[in-house]
Write a protein that holds these residues in place. Structure first.
Motif: not given
Length: 818
Positions: A796-801, A806-818
């Motif tokens: 939820d927090v990452m989707r607010k971009d 936004i620099c944490m690419r591995n975390l994006k993959k873990s939570v399914g955020v593009k």
């Protein structure tokens, strides 16, 4: 003789005739005279030692002499005035030679005379009373002679009445036999103690801050105030006898001994150099040195300047003899460090020592010179020593002495003098270690503040070579030591010096070091557990060691010195295997437990960090990282977990102990990642440990109230260089704990760590560095993988971009955020 025969010419005045008639009645005088062997009358009767050896060797008295002695003792006890007492004493000294009196008989004489009489004589002499019938000089002579004789008995030397005369005696040796008038003071026997304390015209401060009465020390010595040799000898006999008592130095210090003795030396009073300096040396020895120097810095600096000038101007032979004396009078490290006078003294003495150390020397003289050199090094490092070539020569000479002294066949005992020399050599070697090791590794390394000035890389390597040979000799010597000698202070000095080498260098002599580990660990454990006889160890180290030990002996000192080496050795596979066979982790846990118990006893308050506790944690961390199976099976690590669970909740609230808290937190989490999922409910201790760790970790960074890079919080800023790597390692370990113990994710949410971290990352534009970002990302990824609720919150927090997330690419993959 018992007392100096100074009153022969005044026998009639003292009623000598009357006493003779009483004592000699019915005695066969002819038999008495014929039974006496010829005896030499000695001058300066008090003297140091008081003729004890002759007395013990005496052949005893004849029956006639014994009869006279008994009558004299009776007369002493029944004496109606001082005249009768002195006359009876005179008879004893004339008819019963001291060499024929045993100690019990002397004790009877001393008890019969008492201390009132000599104290009154001193007070009367100092006041200059016209009613005494004798000149003050003779009263002083008689009073000091009596006190000197009485002081040969330890019970008399510590008697309060004798102690009250100390300020009087100090005034006498400082100023000579000058009259200090105090006409209103009563000299009645009942007030002797008071008179002895008040027969002065000025007050001095004692070393215990109490005011003590003393003779004014402002008068310059003149020929007329020069002290008679016999009186001076008696005064020093008394003061030396008091100093030899268990509390003797404190008794002298509290009564103004330092200023008086310093003045006596400055004014060149009788025996001041022969006996006054020796007494000062005793008072400055051991644990008293810091206190005395801090209180009397000016007087002692003036004295040191005088002694250094004498040293620099003396003949070559005298200089050699003065080295040991001069070392006694150098201040402890840190006292008067900024004094230009002291710097001038050190520079001057080094200027004299350089040619002396470059010359051929006998073993008798090289030792005191090296000890003096070590003391000078303690004060200002290599700053005033001289050119690099001489600095290298000094280290080489010290190393040669160590090799010659220690590479003897097993069983050869080292003399105390040689031990003292080697202890000084150790300090010189220690002063060269850091410099040599640093420059041998890299030419670009910045030299330490106390380093040898302008030393070249080649010279540094040469120094490292001779040091290696010397420390090889130390290891050879320690290999011969069995457990019965663990309480030997010199073994501790040798052990300590070797540890200073191992703290910097464990690659040289690697096989020898590994082979010595059983001794090093056994020795440290023996002291830690109180198995070694340590009586006098701390006192001996404060006297013999050039760099003094401070504080009371606790048993943890040996391990404290070894810990830096253990930190290095536990990271290397070969030595680590040996350390594990010696159960080293259990010893380290025991050490931490003892230290924590001591810290809790102080209410958890610490005035400064304890680096040894932090270093012990580092060594245990090495075992935890490299030996996971040992950690899982060894009971000592369960004990360690319990200790961490007890300590960390307290440390979290102690800003001064933040570095220790970071070590404890890292250890707890690194052990936690090796544990399996609990079969039942989570232990309270485990939960408490992780809760404290999470609160500790969230306090490190602060995003502030406005957008921008995240900052280290104010409470962490000062220690960030020391704890940054530990903090990042904690985050990585936290991720590992979450993967093996999923229950922790609920605690992460309950303690607010996740919410705090996400809020901070969304508000800040960047993290302090890439390593910090990586550690945080690893922990968050573990939570997202193990906990669907955490994954949703992070997503939820990452989707607010926004922000650093936004620099944490591995975390994006873990939570399914593009």
């Amino acid at each position: 003789m018992i007392f100096r025969l100074i009153f022969n010419d005044f026998a009639y005045f003292f009623g000598y005739t009357v006493i003779i008639k009483v004592v000699m009645a019915d005695v066969d005088v002819t038999a008495l005279v014929s039974s006496q062997p010829p005896v030499k009358e000695e001058q300066g009767g008090g003297g140091e030692g008081g003729g004890g050896s002759e007395r013990d060797a005496g052949g005893g008295l004849t029956d006639v002499q014994r009869e006279v002695l008994e009558r004299c003792l009776h007369a002493l006890k029944q004496a109606q005035n001082d005249s009768h007492t002195l006359a009876a004493l005179l008879l004893i000294t004339r008819l019963c030679p001291a060499s024929q009196l045993d100690k019990p008989t002397l004790r009877r004489i001393f008890e019969a005379v008492g201390l009132n009489l000599p104290a009154r004589l001193l007070v009367t002499a100092i006041r200059g009373s016209e009613n005494s019938g004798l000149p003050p000089q003779e009263l002083l002579s008689l009073g000091t002679a009596l006190l000197a004789a009485l002081s040969t008995d330890p019970d008399m030397a510590c008697h309060p009445q004798l102690l009250t005369t100390i300020p009087l005696l100090l005034g006498i040796i400082a100023n000579g036999p000058v009259n200090q008038q105090s006409s209103n003071t009563d000299s009645d026997p009942a007030n002797v103690a008071k008179s002895a304390g008040e027969g002065k015209t000025s007050k001095q401060k004692g070393d215990d801050d109490s005011e003590v009465n003393g003779v004014s020390t402002s008068q310059e010595a003149s020929p007329s105030s020069k002290l008679d040799k016999a009186i001076a000898a008696d005064c020093y006999q008394i003061l030396t006898a008091v100093c030899a008592l268990p509390r003797g130095p404190d008794q002298l210090l509290s009564r103004g001994a330092i200023p008086a003795l310093c003045q006596a030396v400055q004014q060149n009073q009788t025996f001041s150099h022969e006996r006054g300096l020796a007494l000062l040396g005793c008072l400055l020895a051991g644990k008293n040195k810091d206190k005395v120097w801090s209180k009397h810095t000016a007087e002692l600096l003036t004295l040191l300047v005088r002694l250094s000038k004498d040293f620099c101007q003396a003949t070559d032979q005298t200089k050699l003899d003065m080295c040991a004396q001069l070392a006694q009078f150098l201040p402890p490290v840190g006292v008067a460090a900024e004094s230009e006078e002291l710097k001038g003294v050190v520079a001057c003495v080094w200027g004299v020592l350089r040619p002396m150390l470059q010359a051929k020397l006998t073993p008798k003289h090289i030792g005191p010179m090296l000890v003096l050199s070590a003391c000078l090094l303690d004060l200002y490092g290599w700053e005033f020593v001289g050119p690099p070539k001489f600095c290298c020569l000094l280290v080489n000479r010290a190393c040669v002495e160590v090799r010659m002294g220690l590479e003897e066949p097993p069983g050869n005992e080292l003399s105390r003098e040689l031990q003292h020399t080697l202890t000084g050599c150790y300090r010189i070697m220690e002063a060269a270690i850091e410099q040599a090791c640093c420059l041998a590794v890299s030419q670009t390394t910045a030299p330490p503040h106390s380093s040898i000035p302008s030393i070249s890389l080649q010279q540094s390597r040469q120094v490292l070579g001779v040091l290696e040979e010397a420390f090889s000799a130390l290891m050879y010597h320690l290999q011969q030591v069995d457990q019965s000698r663990y309480g030997d202070p010199f073994i501790f000095a040798t052990f300590r010096s070797l540890c200073s080498w191992l703290a910097e260098e464990t690659l040289c002599l690697k096989e020898e070091v590994t082979g010595l580990l059983p001794f090093l660990i056994g020795y440290s454990r023996s002291h830690l557990q109180g198995e070694s006889p340590e009586h006098g160890l701390s006192d001996w180290m404060s006297e013999m060691s050039v760099r003094e030990e401070t504080g009371a002996w606790t048993g943890k000192e040996a391990l404290r010195y070894l810990l830096p080496a253990l930190c290095h050795l536990s990271a290397e596979e070969g030595p680590r295997k040996v350390l594990l066979t010696l159960d080293t982790p259990a010893m380290l846990v025991d050490f931490l437990s003892q230290c924590w118990t001591s810290l809790k006893g102080k209410g958890g308050v610490a005035s400064a960090r304890d680096p040894s506790m932090e270093t012990a944690c580092s060594a245990l961390l090495n075992f935890t990282v490299t030996e996971p199976e040992r950690v899982r099976k060894d009971p000592c690590f369960r004990t360690l977990e319990a200790l961490l669970g007890d300590a960390l909740p307290v440390l979290v609230h102690k800003p001064l102990l933040l570095v220790l808290a970071a070590n404890y937190c890292t250890l707890g989490l690194m052990i936690g990642r090796l544990k399996s999922v609990p079969s039942g409910s989570v232990e309270a201790g485990q939960r408490r440990l992780f809760s404290s760790a999470l609160r500790f970790l969230r306090s490190a960074l602060d995003s502030g109230s406005s957008p921008g890079p995240v900052k280290v919080s104010l409470s962490w800023e000062e220690s960030w260089d020391d704890v940054a790597e530990l903090w990042r390692l904690c985050l990585q370990a936290l991720g590992g704990c979450v993967r093996v113990q999923p229950w922790i994710t609920s605690l992460v949410r309950e303690e607010g760590w996740l919410k705090h971290t996400l809020t901070m990352l969304s508000q800040c534009s960047a993290l302090p560095d890439q390593h910090t970002q990586g550690a945080l990302e690893e922990a968050l990824c573990a939570m997202a993988d193990q906990c669907p609720v955490c994954k949703a919150e992070i997503g939820d927090v990452m989707r607010k971009d926004k922000g650093a997330l936004i620099c944490m690419r591995n975390l994006k993959k873990s939570v399914g955020v593009k």
